[in-house]
Write a protein that holds these residues in place. Structure first.
Motif, PDB file in Angstrom:
ATOM      1  N   VAL A  52      46.596 -36.095   5.884  1.00  0.00           N
ATOM      2  CA  VAL A  52      47.653 -36.993   5.443  1.00  0.00           C
ATOM      3  C   VAL A  52      48.434 -36.305   4.324  1.00  0.00           C
ATOM      4  N   ASN A  53      49.746 -36.384   4.384  1.00  0.00           N
ATOM      5  CA  ASN A  53      50.599 -35.868   3.318  1.00  0.00           C
ATOM      6  C   ASN A  53      50.595 -36.918   2.203  1.00  0.00           C
ATOM      7  N   THR A  54      49.751 -36.714   1.201  1.00  0.00           N
ATOM      8  CA  THR A  54      49.553 -37.721   0.164  1.00  0.00           C
ATOM      9  C   THR A  54      50.793 -37.954  -0.698  1.00  0.00           C
ATOM     10  N   SER A  55      51.624 -36.941  -0.855  1.00  0.00           N
ATOM     11  CA  SER A  55      52.813 -37.120  -1.701  1.00  0.00           C
ATOM     12  C   SER A  55      53.894 -37.953  -1.011  1.00  0.00           C
ATOM     13  N   GLU A  56      53.873 -38.031   0.321  1.00  0.00           N
ATOM     14  CA  GLU A  56      54.861 -38.839   1.048  1.00  0.00           C
ATOM     15  C   GLU A  56      54.311 -40.180   1.502  1.00  0.00           C
ATOM     16  N   SER A  57      53.009 -40.389   1.338  1.00  0.00           N
ATOM     17  CA  SER A  57      52.376 -41.638   1.741  1.00  0.00           C
ATOM     18  C   SER A  57      52.400 -42.633   0.590  1.00  0.00           C
ATOM     19  N   THR A  58      52.326 -43.938   0.916  1.00  0.00           N
ATOM     20  CA  THR A  58      52.387 -44.962  -0.130  1.00  0.00           C
ATOM     21  C   THR A  58      51.306 -46.023   0.058  1.00  0.00           C
ATOM     22  N   ILE A  59      50.798 -46.497  -1.060  1.00  0.00           N
ATOM     23  CA  ILE A  59      49.925 -47.665  -1.094  1.00  0.00           C
ATOM     24  C   ILE A  59      50.560 -48.639  -2.076  1.00  0.00           C
ATOM     25  N   LYS A  60      50.984 -49.781  -1.560  1.00  0.00           N
ATOM     26  CA  LYS A  60      51.562 -50.827  -2.402  1.00  0.00           C
ATOM     27  C   LYS A  60      50.580 -51.987  -2.454  1.00  0.00           C
ATOM     28  N   TRP A  61      50.316 -52.485  -3.654  1.00  0.00           N
ATOM     29  CA  TRP A  61      49.399 -53.609  -3.804  1.00  0.00           C
ATOM     30  C   TRP A  61      50.152 -54.851  -4.257  1.00  0.00           C
ATOM     31  N   VAL A 105      47.897 -68.292  -9.793  1.00  0.00           N
ATOM     32  CA  VAL A 105      48.434 -69.631  -9.607  1.00  0.00           C
ATOM     33  C   VAL A 105      49.926 -69.673  -9.939  1.00  0.00           C
ATOM     34  N   THR A 106      50.342 -68.958 -10.961  1.00  0.00           N
ATOM     35  CA  THR A 106      51.726 -69.041 -11.423  1.00  0.00           C
ATOM     36  C   THR A 106      52.648 -67.948 -10.873  1.00  0.00           C
ATOM     37  N   GLY A 107      52.184 -67.154  -9.908  1.00  0.00           N
ATOM     38  CA  GLY A 107      53.056 -66.121  -9.348  1.00  0.00           C
ATOM     39  C   GLY A 107      52.271 -64.947  -8.806  1.00  0.00           C
ATOM     40  N   SER A 108      52.893 -63.789  -8.846  1.00  0.00           N
ATOM     41  CA  SER A 108      52.235 -62.590  -8.321  1.00  0.00           C
ATOM     42  C   SER A 108      52.734 -61.356  -9.066  1.00  0.00           C
ATOM     43  N   HIS A 109      52.007 -60.263  -8.861  1.00  0.00           N
ATOM     44  CA  HIS A 109      52.420 -58.958  -9.381  1.00  0.00           C
ATOM     45  C   HIS A 109      52.221 -57.944  -8.272  1.00  0.00           C
ATOM     46  N   GLU A 110      52.937 -56.843  -8.378  1.00  0.00           N
ATOM     47  CA  GLU A 110      52.814 -55.784  -7.379  1.00  0.00           C
ATOM     48  C   GLU A 110      52.967 -54.428  -8.034  1.00  0.00           C
ATOM     49  N   LEU A 133      44.597 -53.661 -15.907  1.00  0.00           N
ATOM     50  CA  LEU A 133      44.082 -53.332 -14.573  1.00  0.00           C
ATOM     51  C   LEU A 133      43.149 -52.119 -14.607  1.00  0.00           C
ATOM     52  N   LYS A 134      43.405 -51.194 -15.516  1.00  0.00           N
ATOM     53  CA  LYS A 134      42.564 -49.995 -15.641  1.00  0.00           C
ATOM     54  C   LYS A 134      41.305 -50.264 -16.475  1.00  0.00           C
ATOM     55  N   SER A 135      41.274 -51.393 -17.177  1.00  0.00           N
ATOM     56  CA  SER A 135      40.132 -51.716 -18.053  1.00  0.00           C
ATOM     57  C   SER A 135      38.936 -52.200 -17.227  1.00  0.00           C
ATOM     58  N   VAL A 171      52.325 -50.907 -12.121  1.00  0.00           N
ATOM     59  CA  VAL A 171      52.942 -52.208 -11.880  1.00  0.00           C
ATOM     60  C   VAL A 171      54.431 -51.965 -11.691  1.00  0.00           C
ATOM     61  N   THR A 172      54.988 -52.481 -10.594  1.00  0.00           N
ATOM     62  CA  THR A 172      56.403 -52.211 -10.305  1.00  0.00           C
ATOM     63  C   THR A 172      57.310 -53.430 -10.490  1.00  0.00           C
ATOM     64  N   ASP A 173      56.726 -54.610 -10.761  1.00  0.00           N
ATOM     65  CA  ASP A 173      57.570 -55.801 -10.907  1.00  0.00           C
ATOM     66  C   ASP A 173      57.817 -56.173 -12.366  1.00  0.00           C
ATOM     67  N   LEU A 174      57.295 -55.382 -13.294  1.00  0.00           N
ATOM     68  CA  LEU A 174      57.515 -55.614 -14.721  1.00  0.00           C
ATOM     69  C   LEU A 174      58.059 -54.346 -15.361  1.00  0.00           C
ATOM     70  N   SER A 175      58.536 -54.475 -16.590  1.00  0.00           N
ATOM     71  CA  SER A 175      58.987 -53.297 -17.333  1.00  0.00           C
ATOM     72  C   SER A 175      58.581 -53.448 -18.800  1.00  0.00           C
ATOM     73  N   GLY A 176      58.735 -52.352 -19.517  1.00  0.00           N
ATOM     74  CA  GLY A 176      58.474 -52.366 -20.958  1.00  0.00           C
ATOM     75  C   GLY A 176      57.037 -52.679 -21.319  1.00  0.00           C
ATOM     76  N   ASP A 177      56.882 -53.453 -22.414  1.00  0.00           N
ATOM     77  CA  ASP A 177      55.549 -53.778 -22.931  1.00  0.00           C
ATOM     78  C   ASP A 177      54.713 -54.566 -21.928  1.00  0.00           C
ATOM     79  N   SER A 178      55.333 -55.469 -21.179  1.00  0.00           N
ATOM     80  CA  SER A 178      54.600 -56.275 -20.192  1.00  0.00           C
ATOM     81  C   SER A 178      53.991 -55.393 -19.113  1.00  0.00           C
TER      82      SER A 178
END
Length: 189
Positions: free
Chosen positions: A28-37, A42-47, A93-95, A78-85
């Protein structure tokens, strides 16, 4: 007797050569492949995304028979937030509350069987390891030329990722994080 021995050797050589050419490892070409989570609460989602460290499919006569995928969990973003959030959620998530990437930097999927369903679709059975916990996982994989795609739903609590889970903590209310998260995977060869 000598001619039977030579004939047997020739037949064995032909069989081994045929097997060698029909079985292959498709990197698999890992640099061209993607994994999106996607994770929901209850109050929404993150990705976000996770990078593949290494991956391959085992093929026999152009049919999937196995494979192995190693995900670098320390690359979770995390791709749906920016900055400090964004930075705060990525750190969480890494903790140890979630994936504990300092002690468990890799997650791994080993395909144990694959059954063709026709038209490039395979029923896959594999063993997924996250945080040293291994559990079976089933999903469909679609092969289309130099691309394979799948969508996988994972119950995080099976892998000792229980933070904010209403299944293990009472009275979380709107702070409840659902146990399942989804991966949308595109592999390029």
């Amino acid at each position: 007797m000598k001619s039977k021995l030579i004939n047997s050797a020739v037949i064995m050589l032909v069989v081994l050569t045929t097997v060698a050419f029909t079985n292959s490892k498709k990197e698999v070409n890992t640099s061209e492949s993607t994994i999106k989570w996607t994770g929901e609460k209850v109050t929404g989602s993150h990705e976000g995304t996770i990078q593949l460290e290494s991956a391959y499919l085992l093929m026999e006569d152009d049919k999937v028979t196995g494979g192995e995928f190693v995900m670098d969990m320390s690359t979770i973003t995390v791709t749906d937030l920016s900055g400090d959030s964004k930075e705060k959620l990525e750190g969480h998530l890494k903790s140890d509350d979630f994936f504990g990437t300092s002690d468990h930097p890799k997650a791994k999927l080993v395909i144990t069987s694959a059954a063709s369903k026709g038209n490039g679709k395979y029923g896959i059975v594999g063993d997924l390891t996250i945080k040293e916990q291994t559990h079976p996982l089933t999903f469909d994989l679609i092969m289309n030329g130099d691309t394979a795609t799948t969508q996988v739903t994972i119950d995080r609590t099976k892998y000792d990722v229980r933070y904010g889970s209403g299944s293990f903590v009472d009275n979380l209310g709107d702070k409840t994080i659902y146990d399942n998260f989804d991966l949308d995977i595109t592999l390029k060869f």
